[in-house]
Design an enzyme around this catalytic site. Structure first.
Site, PDB file in Angstrom:
ATOM      1  N   ASN A  10       0.866  -1.193   0.000  1.00 31.06           N
ATOM      2  CA  ASN A  10       0.000   0.000   0.000  1.00 31.06           C
ATOM      3  C   ASN A  10       0.896   1.234   0.000  1.00 31.06           C
ATOM      4  OD1 ASN A  10      -1.827   2.022   0.468  1.00 31.06           O
ATOM      5  ND2 ASN A  10      -2.479   1.295   2.489  1.00 31.06           N
ATOM      6  N   LYS A  12       0.079   4.223  -0.320  1.00 32.47           N
ATOM      7  CA  LYS A  12      -0.588   5.396   0.267  1.00 32.47           C
ATOM      8  C   LYS A  12      -0.375   6.624  -0.630  1.00 32.47           C
ATOM      9  CE  LYS A  12      -0.292   3.176   4.724  1.00 32.47           C
ATOM     10  NZ  LYS A  12      -0.166   3.269   6.182  1.00 32.47           N
ATOM     11  N   HIS A  97      -9.607   0.919   5.161  1.00 30.87           N
ATOM     12  CA  HIS A  97      -8.332   1.218   5.804  1.00 30.87           C
ATOM     13  C   HIS A  97      -8.554   2.220   6.942  1.00 30.87           C
ATOM     14  CE1 HIS A  97      -4.223   2.435   6.527  1.00 30.87           C
ATOM     15  NE2 HIS A  97      -3.853   1.351   5.878  1.00 30.87           N
ATOM     16  N   GLU A  99      -6.872   4.647   7.947  1.00 28.57           N
ATOM     17  CA  GLU A  99      -6.624   6.061   7.623  1.00 28.57           C
ATOM     18  C   GLU A  99      -7.868   6.694   6.999  1.00 28.57           C
ATOM     19  OE1 GLU A  99      -2.996   5.379   5.493  1.00 28.57           O
ATOM     20  OE2 GLU A  99      -1.976   4.973   7.394  1.00 28.57           O
ATOM     21  N   GLU A 169      -5.011  -4.786  10.856  1.00 28.90           N
ATOM     22  CA  GLU A 169      -4.083  -3.667  10.942  1.00 28.90           C
ATOM     23  C   GLU A 169      -4.345  -2.893  12.233  1.00 28.90           C
ATOM     24  OE1 GLU A 169      -2.301  -2.631   6.922  1.00 28.90           O
ATOM     25  OE2 GLU A 169      -4.045  -1.362   7.172  1.00 28.90           O
ATOM     26  N   GLY A 175       2.568   2.732  10.838  1.00 23.18           N
ATOM     27  CA  GLY A 175       3.476   3.861  10.658  1.00 23.18           C
ATOM     28  C   GLY A 175       4.178   4.292  11.936  1.00 23.18           C
ATOM     29  N   SER A 215       3.725  -1.559  10.473  1.00 28.13           N
ATOM     30  CA  SER A 215       5.181  -1.544  10.689  1.00 28.13           C
ATOM     31  C   SER A 215       5.861  -2.858  10.308  1.00 28.13           C
ATOM     32  CB  SER A 215       5.506  -1.167  12.146  1.00 28.13           C
ATOM     33  OG  SER A 215       5.026   0.137  12.434  1.00 28.13           O
TER      34      SER A 215
HETATM   35  P1  13P Z   1       3.072   0.755   7.706  1.00 27.86           P
HETATM   36  O1  13P Z   1       3.639  -0.546   7.170  1.00 27.86           O
HETATM   37  O2  13P Z   1       3.746   1.975   7.160  1.00 27.86           O
HETATM   38  O3  13P Z   1       2.987   0.731   9.198  1.00 27.86           O
HETATM   39  O4  13P Z   1       1.561   0.836   7.165  1.00 27.86           O
HETATM   40  C1  13P Z   1       0.736  -0.257   7.287  1.00 27.86           C
HETATM   41  C2  13P Z   1      -0.501  -0.024   6.524  1.00 27.86           C
HETATM   42  O5  13P Z   1      -1.297   0.839   6.872  1.00 27.86           O
HETATM   43  C3  13P Z   1      -0.723  -0.848   5.321  1.00 27.86           C
HETATM   44  O6  13P Z   1      -1.989  -0.639   4.802  1.00 27.86           O
END
Ligand code: 13P
Length: 259
Positions: A10, A12, A97, A99, A169, A175, A215
Site C-alpha cells: 500500500n 498510500k 483502511h 486512515e 491492521e 506507521g 510496521s
Molecule cells: P506501515 O507498514 O507503514 O505501518 O503501514 C501499514 C498499513 O497501513 C498498510 O496498509
C-alpha cells in the site's frame, strides 16, 4: 487446502511518476519466480494506476486501487468508481483502511457499501480491520475487530466473500515502528476467524486469507508469518523500497509454506 500467502504493497499518498515507475521496475526485475509462491499486489495512488499497469507488463504482480466509491457513477466530484479501477487494469481494491475510517470519517456502513460495490463489480478486495490503542488497552480488541467484520460482511454472499482477504491492521502499529508481537497477531487473527465462522461457517473461515499490517519490515516479517493464522501482510512504508518489499514477500512465500 493450504491458503496461498498474500502480500500487498500500500503505497498510500507516496511516489510520483518517476519514482513509481522505478519502484515497479525494481519489483519486476527482482521478483523472479516469487509470485509462484505468494500472491503479490501493489496499490499505487490513483493517478499512477495506468503507469504502473504498463510497467508491470506480463509480470505476475497484480494491481489494486486504494479506495473506491460506493456509487457506480455520477455527479460525485473526486470519487473513483469500481468500473474505473477495472478499466485501469486493477483487480483489487482496499476497503476500510483505518486512515480512511479515521481521517476521512468512513463509518462501518460506508465500508460495507464499498465492499459490496467492489465485489459486485468483480473486484477482489482487502478488507482492513483493527483497533485503536485505547481499545486495546481497554481489553476490547477482539470485540472491536469482530464488530467491524460482522458489519462489513452483512450483505456479502459466501461466494462473493471468496474474493476477500482480511487485513488485521492494529492502528497503534501503523506507521509507528511498533509492531504487534507474533502472539498479538495470532490472537487477533484467531478472533477474525471466529467472527468469520459465526458469519459464514468454519470451512470458509479456514479458507480465508488473513494478513497482518502495521510496521511490517524485513526484520519482523518472518516471526509474524510463522504464526499458523498469519497468511502474509499488507505493507505500508516498507513497500516503497523494492528490496524490503521483496524480502517481506519472500518471508511470506517461504515462511507460510514451511509451517
Ligand atoms: P506501515 O507498514 O507503514 O505501518 O503501514 C501499514 C498499513 O497501513 C498498510 O496498509
Amino acid at each position: 487446502m493450504a491458503r496461498r500467502p498474500f502480500v500487498g504493497g500500500n503505497w498510500k499518498m507516496n511516489t510520483d511518476r518517476t519514482s513509481g515507475a522505478a519502484l515497479v521496475a525494481a519489483l519486476v526485475a527482482g521478483c523472479g519466480d516469487l509470485a509462484e509462491g505468494v500472491e503479490i499486489v501493489v496499490f499505487p495512488p490513483f493517478p499512477y494506476l495506468d503507469l504502473v499497469r504498463r510497467s508491470l507488463g506480463e509480470s505476475e504482480i497484480s494491481l489494486g486501487g486504494q479506495d473506491l466509491s460506493n456509487d457506480a457513477n455520477g455527479a460525485l466530484t473526486g470519487e473513483v468508481s469500481a468500473e474505473m479501477l477495472l478499466d485501469s487494469g486493477a483487480q483489487w481494491v482496499l476497503v476500510g483502511h483505518s486512515e480512511r475510517r479515521q481521517r476521512m470519517g468512513e463509518c462501518d456502513a460506508l465500508v460495507a457499501d464499498k465492499l459490496l460495490m467492489a465485489l459486485e463489480s468483480g473486484l477482489s478486495s482487502v478488507l482492513c480491520v483493527g483497533e485503536t490503542l485505547e481499545q486495546r488497552e481497554a481489553g476490547s480488541s477482539s470485540r472491536v475487530i469482530s464488530a467491524q467484520i460482522v458489519s462489513a460482511l452483512d450483505h456479502v454472499h459466501p461466494a462473493q466473500f471468496q474474493r476477500v482477504v482480511v487485513a488485521y491492521e492494529p492502528i497503534w502499529a501503523i506507521g509507528t515502528g511498533v509492531v504487534a508481537s507474533p502472539q498479538d497477531a495470532a490472537d487477533a487473527h484467531a478472533a477474525i476467524r471466529d467472527a468469520l465462522t459465526s458469519r459464514y461457517d468454519s470451512a470458509l473461515a479456514r479458507e480465508t486469507r488473513v494478513v497482518y499490517g502495521g510496521s511490517l519490515a524485513p526484520g519482523n516479517a518472518k516471526a509474524l508469518f510463522a504464526q499458523p493464522g498469519v497468511d502474509g501482510g499488507l505493507v505500508g512504508g516498507a513497500s516503497l523500497k523494492a528490496p524490503d518489499f521483496l524480502s517481506i514477500c519472500s518471508a511470506a512465500a517461504f515462511g507460510v509454506a514451511a509451517r
